[in-house]
Design a protein around this motif. Sequence first.
Motif, PDB file in Angstrom:
ATOM      1  N   THR A   2       0.203   9.932  19.399  1.00 27.56           N
ATOM      2  CA  THR A   2       0.739   8.577  19.375  1.00 27.56           C
ATOM      3  C   THR A   2       0.397   7.885  18.066  1.00 27.56           C
ATOM      4  OG1 THR A   2       0.528   8.440  21.782  1.00 27.56           O
ATOM      5  CG2 THR A   2       0.772   6.369  20.560  1.00 27.56           C
ATOM      6  N   ALA A   3      -0.847   8.014  17.617  1.00 29.13           N
ATOM      7  CA  ALA A   3      -1.248   7.395  16.355  1.00 29.13           C
ATOM      8  C   ALA A   3      -0.432   7.958  15.196  1.00 29.13           C
ATOM      9  CB  ALA A   3      -2.734   7.624  16.119  1.00 29.13           C
ATOM     10  N   ALA A   4      -0.202   9.265  15.187  1.00 28.41           N
ATOM     11  CA  ALA A   4       0.591   9.873  14.126  1.00 28.41           C
ATOM     12  C   ALA A   4       2.006   9.319  14.117  1.00 28.41           C
ATOM     13  CB  ALA A   4       0.615  11.384  14.287  1.00 28.41           C
ATOM     14  N   ALA A   5       2.591   9.147  15.306  1.00 29.14           N
ATOM     15  CA  ALA A   5       3.951   8.610  15.386  1.00 29.14           C
ATOM     16  C   ALA A   5       3.999   7.162  14.911  1.00 29.14           C
ATOM     17  CB  ALA A   5       4.464   8.720  16.823  1.00 29.14           C
ATOM     18  N   VAL A   6       2.992   6.372  15.292  1.00 30.35           N
ATOM     19  CA  VAL A   6       2.953   4.975  14.867  1.00 30.35           C
ATOM     20  C   VAL A   6       2.835   4.877  13.351  1.00 30.35           C
ATOM     21  CG1 VAL A   6       1.563   2.861  14.940  1.00 30.35           C
ATOM     22  CG2 VAL A   6       2.049   4.107  17.049  1.00 30.35           C
ATOM     23  N   LEU A   7       1.948   5.680  12.771  1.00 26.63           N
ATOM     24  CA  LEU A   7       1.763   5.655  11.322  1.00 26.63           C
ATOM     25  C   LEU A   7       3.022   6.123  10.594  1.00 26.63           C
ATOM     26  CD1 LEU A   7      -1.877   7.070  11.118  1.00 26.63           C
ATOM     27  CD2 LEU A   7      -1.147   4.747  10.560  1.00 26.63           C
ATOM     28  N   ALA A   8       3.667   7.161  11.101  1.00 26.03           N
ATOM     29  CA  ALA A   8       4.887   7.649  10.466  1.00 26.03           C
ATOM     30  C   ALA A   8       6.000   6.611  10.546  1.00 26.03           C
ATOM     31  CB  ALA A   8       5.334   8.957  11.125  1.00 26.03           C
ATOM     32  N   LEU A   9       6.106   5.946  11.698  1.00 27.04           N
ATOM     33  CA  LEU A   9       7.114   4.895  11.841  1.00 27.04           C
ATOM     34  C   LEU A   9       6.832   3.744  10.888  1.00 27.04           C
ATOM     35  CD1 LEU A   9       9.562   3.742  13.327  1.00 27.04           C
ATOM     36  CD2 LEU A   9       7.980   2.796  15.036  1.00 27.04           C
ATOM     37  N   TYR A  10       5.566   3.403  10.736  1.00 28.69           N
ATOM     38  CA  TYR A  10       5.202   2.329   9.801  1.00 28.69           C
ATOM     39  C   TYR A  10       5.589   2.692   8.370  1.00 28.69           C
ATOM     40  CZ  TYR A  10       2.329  -0.370   6.606  1.00 28.69           C
ATOM     41  OH  TYR A  10       1.913  -1.140   5.548  1.00 28.69           O
ATOM     42  N   VAL A  11       5.390   3.943   7.987  1.00 25.28           N
ATOM     43  CA  VAL A  11       5.749   4.373   6.631  1.00 25.28           C
ATOM     44  C   VAL A  11       7.233   4.123   6.379  1.00 25.28           C
ATOM     45  CG1 VAL A  11       6.009   6.377   5.128  1.00 25.28           C
ATOM     46  CG2 VAL A  11       3.898   6.055   6.407  1.00 25.28           C
ATOM     47  N   VAL A  12       8.075   4.539   7.312  1.00 26.74           N
ATOM     48  CA  VAL A  12       9.522   4.378   7.140  1.00 26.74           C
ATOM     49  C   VAL A  12       9.908   2.901   7.075  1.00 26.74           C
ATOM     50  CG1 VAL A  12      11.771   4.827   8.164  1.00 26.74           C
ATOM     51  CG2 VAL A  12       9.982   6.578   8.268  1.00 26.74           C
ATOM     52  N   VAL A  13       9.382   2.117   8.008  1.00 20.70           N
ATOM     53  CA  VAL A  13       9.737   0.696   8.059  1.00 20.70           C
ATOM     54  C   VAL A  13       9.233  -0.040   6.823  1.00 20.70           C
ATOM     55  CG1 VAL A  13       9.359  -1.462   9.322  1.00 20.70           C
ATOM     56  CG2 VAL A  13       9.841   0.649  10.576  1.00 20.70           C
ATOM     57  N   ALA A  14       7.995   0.243   6.426  1.00 14.24           N
ATOM     58  CA  ALA A  14       7.415  -0.454   5.277  1.00 14.24           C
ATOM     59  C   ALA A  14       8.144  -0.111   3.985  1.00 14.24           C
ATOM     60  CB  ALA A  14       5.931  -0.111   5.158  1.00 14.24           C
ATOM     61  N   VAL A  15       8.491   1.145   3.794  1.00 18.99           N
ATOM     62  CA  VAL A  15       9.179   1.552   2.571  1.00 18.99           C
ATOM     63  C   VAL A  15      10.533   0.868   2.447  1.00 18.99           C
ATOM     64  CG1 VAL A  15      10.365   3.512   1.514  1.00 18.99           C
ATOM     65  CG2 VAL A  15       7.997   3.740   2.230  1.00 18.99           C
ATOM     66  N   LEU A  16      11.218   0.695   3.580  1.00 16.50           N
ATOM     67  CA  LEU A  16      12.576   0.152   3.538  1.00 16.50           C
ATOM     68  C   LEU A  16      12.620  -1.372   3.620  1.00 16.50           C
ATOM     69  CD1 LEU A  16      14.399   2.718   5.864  1.00 16.50           C
ATOM     70  CD2 LEU A  16      14.326   2.683   3.369  1.00 16.50           C
ATOM     71  N   LEU A  17      11.745  -1.969   4.421  1.00 14.79           N
ATOM     72  CA  LEU A  17      11.870  -3.396   4.707  1.00 14.79           C
ATOM     73  C   LEU A  17      10.888  -4.291   3.967  1.00 14.79           C
ATOM     74  CD1 LEU A  17      12.494  -3.360   8.575  1.00 14.79           C
ATOM     75  CD2 LEU A  17      14.167  -3.333   6.712  1.00 14.79           C
ATOM     76  N   SER A  18       9.707  -3.770   3.601  1.00 13.91           N
ATOM     77  CA  SER A  18       8.714  -4.646   2.985  1.00 13.91           C
ATOM     78  C   SER A  18       9.168  -5.264   1.665  1.00 13.91           C
ATOM     79  CB  SER A  18       7.391  -3.897   2.793  1.00 13.91           C
ATOM     80  OG  SER A  18       7.566  -2.735   2.015  1.00 13.91           O
ATOM     81  N   PRO A  19       9.991  -4.576   0.815  1.00 15.48           N
ATOM     82  CA  PRO A  19      10.453  -5.265  -0.395  1.00 15.48           C
ATOM     83  C   PRO A  19      11.207  -6.549  -0.094  1.00 15.48           C
ATOM     84  CG  PRO A  19      10.837  -2.917  -0.581  1.00 15.48           C
ATOM     85  CD  PRO A  19      10.408  -3.162   0.830  1.00 15.48           C
ATOM     86  N   ARG A  20      12.020  -6.549   0.961  1.00 15.13           N
ATOM     87  CA  ARG A  20      12.754  -7.761   1.326  1.00 15.13           C
ATOM     88  C   ARG A  20      11.807  -8.844   1.819  1.00 15.13           C
ATOM     89  NH1 ARG A  20      17.747  -5.164   4.888  1.00 15.13           N
ATOM     90  NH2 ARG A  20      18.464  -3.660   3.309  1.00 15.13           N
ATOM     91  N   LEU A  21      10.821  -8.446   2.603  1.00 19.64           N
ATOM     92  CA  LEU A  21       9.890  -9.434   3.151  1.00 19.64           C
ATOM     93  C   LEU A  21       9.030 -10.047   2.049  1.00 19.64           C
ATOM     94  CD1 LEU A  21       8.723  -7.551   6.377  1.00 19.64           C
ATOM     95  CD2 LEU A  21      10.368  -9.419   6.225  1.00 19.64           C
ATOM     96  N   ALA A  41      -1.524  -3.473  -2.161  1.00 21.08           N
ATOM     97  CA  ALA A  41      -2.025  -3.125  -0.829  1.00 21.08           C
ATOM     98  C   ALA A  41      -0.917  -2.511   0.021  1.00 21.08           C
ATOM     99  CB  ALA A  41      -2.607  -4.363  -0.145  1.00 21.08           C
ATOM    100  N   ALA A  42       0.300  -3.027  -0.112  1.00 18.60           N
ATOM    101  CA  ALA A  42       1.419  -2.458   0.640  1.00 18.60           C
ATOM    102  C   ALA A  42       1.687  -1.016   0.215  1.00 18.60           C
ATOM    103  CB  ALA A  42       2.668  -3.319   0.433  1.00 18.60           C
ATOM    104  N   CYS A  43       1.669  -0.768  -1.087  1.00 22.75           N
ATOM    105  CA  CYS A  43       1.877   0.603  -1.575  1.00 22.75           C
ATOM    106  C   CYS A  43       0.767   1.534  -1.096  1.00 22.75           C
ATOM    107  CB  CYS A  43       1.936   0.599  -3.097  1.00 22.75           C
ATOM    108  SG  CYS A  43       3.366  -0.254  -3.796  1.00 22.75           S
ATOM    109  N   ALA A  44      -0.480   1.076  -1.214  1.00 18.73           N
ATOM    110  CA  ALA A  44      -1.610   1.904  -0.794  1.00 18.73           C
ATOM    111  C   ALA A  44      -1.573   2.169   0.700  1.00 18.73           C
ATOM    112  CB  ALA A  44      -2.922   1.223  -1.186  1.00 18.73           C
ATOM    113  N   SER A  45      -1.174   1.177   1.483  1.00 17.39           N
ATOM    114  CA  SER A  45      -1.155   1.369   2.935  1.00 17.39           C
ATOM    115  C   SER A  45      -0.097   2.387   3.348  1.00 17.39           C
ATOM    116  CB  SER A  45      -0.900   0.031   3.638  1.00 17.39           C
ATOM    117  OG  SER A  45       0.438  -0.405   3.444  1.00 17.39           O
ATOM    118  N   VAL A  46       1.023   2.415   2.651  1.00 18.97           N
ATOM    119  CA  VAL A  46       2.070   3.383   2.968  1.00 18.97           C
ATOM    120  C   VAL A  46       1.589   4.799   2.662  1.00 18.97           C
ATOM    121  CG1 VAL A  46       4.327   4.223   2.226  1.00 18.97           C
ATOM    122  CG2 VAL A  46       4.006   1.808   2.748  1.00 18.97           C
ATOM    123  N   VAL A  47       0.981   4.981   1.495  1.00 17.41           N
ATOM    124  CA  VAL A  47       0.483   6.309   1.137  1.00 17.41           C
ATOM    125  C   VAL A  47      -0.627   6.741   2.099  1.00 17.41           C
ATOM    126  CG1 VAL A  47      -0.669   7.650  -0.649  1.00 17.41           C
ATOM    127  CG2 VAL A  47       1.114   6.024  -1.276  1.00 17.41           C
TER     128      VAL A  47
END
Length: 316
Positions: A2-21, A41-47
Amino acid sequence: MTAAAVLALYVVVAVLLSPRLLTRGEWAGRAPRLAICVWLAACASVVASAVLSALAVAIPASVIGHGLAGFFEACAGMLSDGASFTSPGARAALLCAALITVRITHCGAAIVVRARRERRRHAEMLNLLGRHDGALGAVVLDHDEAAAYCLPGRDGKAVITTGALRSLTPEQVAAVLAHERAHLRGRHHLLLAAAETFCRAFPRLPLFGRAKEEIARLVELLADDVAARRHPRIHIATALIRLATGRAPAFALGAGGQAALTRVQRMLSPAAPLRPGERLAGLAAVALLLAGPAAVAAIPAVSSFLAHYRHGVSLL
């Protein structure tokens, strides 16, 4: 898992949506230092999330949760019999984590080495063609184009051309050099190197490309703000107009540039700084971005540890 899925989902969402936010509103221009921290911090958190997601797939939470000694014993057992790494998914996850780590390390090292080599060559050129002006505290370069920039590094120095000295008043020269010294004191070249590392390691991903652009803009705003503490804004604005077409070396930080006119407007019509509550929210966002991935990855291990501890207590 579950943690792996949550982290992977966050990577996808953050890469695509965080620039707009992160580019909504004008908050970044009101607090450039905080905005730089948020972008990095956003870049580091995604990696970190990508690496931790892969590790969460490869390493069972129970292995970590049963204690440090048990963890090392399990690692030794896994290396001896390959019990936990025989599945293709686990091997692929470990390979992915290793590739991400090697990729970003290699890109960062290449950027640092190249920048040092180019700065060393430029410093040698300045030693031959430039002259140090003690009154200005800068190197004067005989060149008709009006330009001012700083050469970062261990022996960082501010540079101004004779063309700039002819076109600027003494007050404007002092303001421009204060801007360049702000770059040197703040080690802004390291911030730019970090942004470039993320962008080069993971090209064509929206977050990293936009972070590089925004951080390059924000370090100039930050240096403007530092210079404005001791010099009138009108002097900085006028100097920016006259240096707008000046070109600095690619590895240096220049006072002019394409965003100079936007910075002039900001100098002449400064926005109100962030309120304490807004600044606190920004700092909380930075802390969450940096600590969040590790916290999510640790939840299964902590749950396993608590379950193991409760089981041991019940046996007693």
